[in-house]
Write a protein that holds these residues in place. Structure first.
Motif, PDB file in Angstrom:
ATOM      1  N   GLU A 116      23.992  57.931  67.121  1.00  0.00           N
ATOM      2  CA  GLU A 116      24.736  56.768  67.603  1.00  0.00           C
ATOM      3  C   GLU A 116      24.301  55.534  66.821  1.00  0.00           C
ATOM      4  O   GLU A 116      23.218  55.491  66.259  1.00  0.00           O
TER       5      GLU A 116
ATOM      6  N   ARG B  41      24.539  51.047  67.243  1.00  0.00           N
ATOM      7  CA  ARG B  41      24.556  50.108  68.354  1.00  0.00           C
ATOM      8  C   ARG B  41      25.230  48.808  67.959  1.00  0.00           C
ATOM      9  O   ARG B  41      24.901  48.197  66.948  1.00  0.00           O
TER      10      ARG B  41
ATOM     11  N   LEU C 157      28.793  54.101  75.875  1.00  0.00           N
ATOM     12  CA  LEU C 157      29.161  54.765  74.626  1.00  0.00           C
ATOM     13  C   LEU C 157      30.673  54.867  74.489  1.00  0.00           C
ATOM     14  O   LEU C 157      31.365  55.355  75.391  1.00  0.00           O
TER      15      LEU C 157
ATOM     16  N   ARG D  91      27.194  52.658  70.700  1.00  0.00           N
ATOM     17  CA  ARG D  91      26.700  52.139  71.968  1.00  0.00           C
ATOM     18  C   ARG D  91      26.931  50.640  71.968  1.00  0.00           C
ATOM     19  O   ARG D  91      26.407  49.914  71.126  1.00  0.00           O
TER      20      ARG D  91
END
Length: 307
Positions: free
Chosen positions: A264, A266, A290, A300
């Motif tokens: 992921e 951010r 998410l 995220r």
């Protein structure tokens, strides 16, 4: 060979200074705020000790924290990490650009002298890197031990950026290695300096129009550069790109659960609920904080950047 938006439009209209508000195509609905920035990226790796050594010794990151099989790395003394490495048993390295998802994570240094010190550091260690001048930035390109792409770059001042019409000018030009190295002024590399951040993330995607529908129309990024061959660059607050997407790995599969990969990235904004609701309303997968793009890459979206 030079590739740029200038080549694509044949030089007309003439290049002009990229003054604030003079370039970029905002989304039709929700728009990310000018204060948007990126937080830590999470990477799945095949050998934790080997990756830790590379990120510390080659990139100059410091170990900031450990939790289970995850390690947070970043600038010495910082609270917020740049990268979180996560070991999962059975993970295997990948060949560069053999999967959709991560093309590279881009670490932004505060100035040209810092990039010059990094150039000297790589030379002293015998580490080879690709390099390009993108008009808005100067960049070096490496791969970590698992084949995951890493860019280390510095931005030119925004006063030096130019536009063609409403599109920011970017290019892939030769890198001025001698000039960058000279900017170091013989100062030694002492690791990632204060002010270093995650500048952008660049992804391989299966379809640029679909990627734009998710990242611009749904998540809220402005389209900044859209005529670069096979790529689209998106940003907020006039930045040249917080996110790049490209179709240069068409036909490649999405990452397997056992591949080294981006878990992921951010996105740090005020009022993250608005961006998440915009993505949900557009029909994309959203689970908690998410949002997941059409090829399974998770972003995220939060109000804090701590890993």
């Amino acid at each position: 060979m030079r590739v740029s938006t200038h080549d694509i439009v044949g030089g007309a209209p003439a290049a002009q200074p990229a003054l604030p508000g003079s370039y970029g195509a905002p989304p039709p609905g929700y728009r990310l705020p000018a204060s948007t920035r990126l937080g830590a990226v999470r990477l799945q790796v095949s050998h934790l000790d080997r990756s830790l050594a590379w990120y510390q010794e080659v990139l100059g990151m410091e170990l900031l924290g450990a939790q289970g099989d995850a390690r947070s790395l970043g600038v010495r003394g910082a609270i917020e990490p740049l990268v979180v490495l996560e070991y999962r048993p059975g993970t295997r390295p990948i060949r560069s650009s053999s999967r959709l998802g991560l093309y590279h994570v881009a670490i932004l240094l505060p100035d040209r002298p810092a990039l010059g010190r990094f150039v000297h550091h790589l030379a002293q260690r015998g580490v080879r890197a690709g390099a390009s001048d993108h008009l808005v930035s100067e960049a070096l390109y490496l791969h970590d031990p698992d084949g995951l792409g890493i860019e280390v770059y510095r931005d030119r001042p925004r006063s030096e950026w130019q536009r063609l019409g409403t599109e920011l000018m970017m290019a892939t030009d030769p890198f001025d290695a001698a000039g960058v190295a000279e900017a170091a002024a013989d100062a030694p590399w002492q690791g990632m300096p204060s002010g270093t951040v995650v500048g952008h993330v660049h992804l391989h995607v299966g379809n640029l129009a679909r990627a734009s529908a998710f990242y611009s129309e749904a998540v809220g990024f402005d389209r900044i550069v859209w005529r670069y061959p096979g790529a689209l660059f998106l940003g907020a607050g006039g930045y040249h790109h917080h996110l790049g997407v490209n179709s240069w790995a068409l036909g490649a599969p999405v990452p397997h659960a056992d591949d080294a990969r981006l878990l992921e990235w951010r996105l740090v904004i005020d009022e993250p609920a608005r961006a998440l609701e915009s993505a949900r309303a557009a029909g994309f997968e959203v689970s908690g904080a998410l949002a997941v793009d059409p090829w399974g890459t998770a972003v995220r979206i939060t109000a804090t950047g701590n890993g």
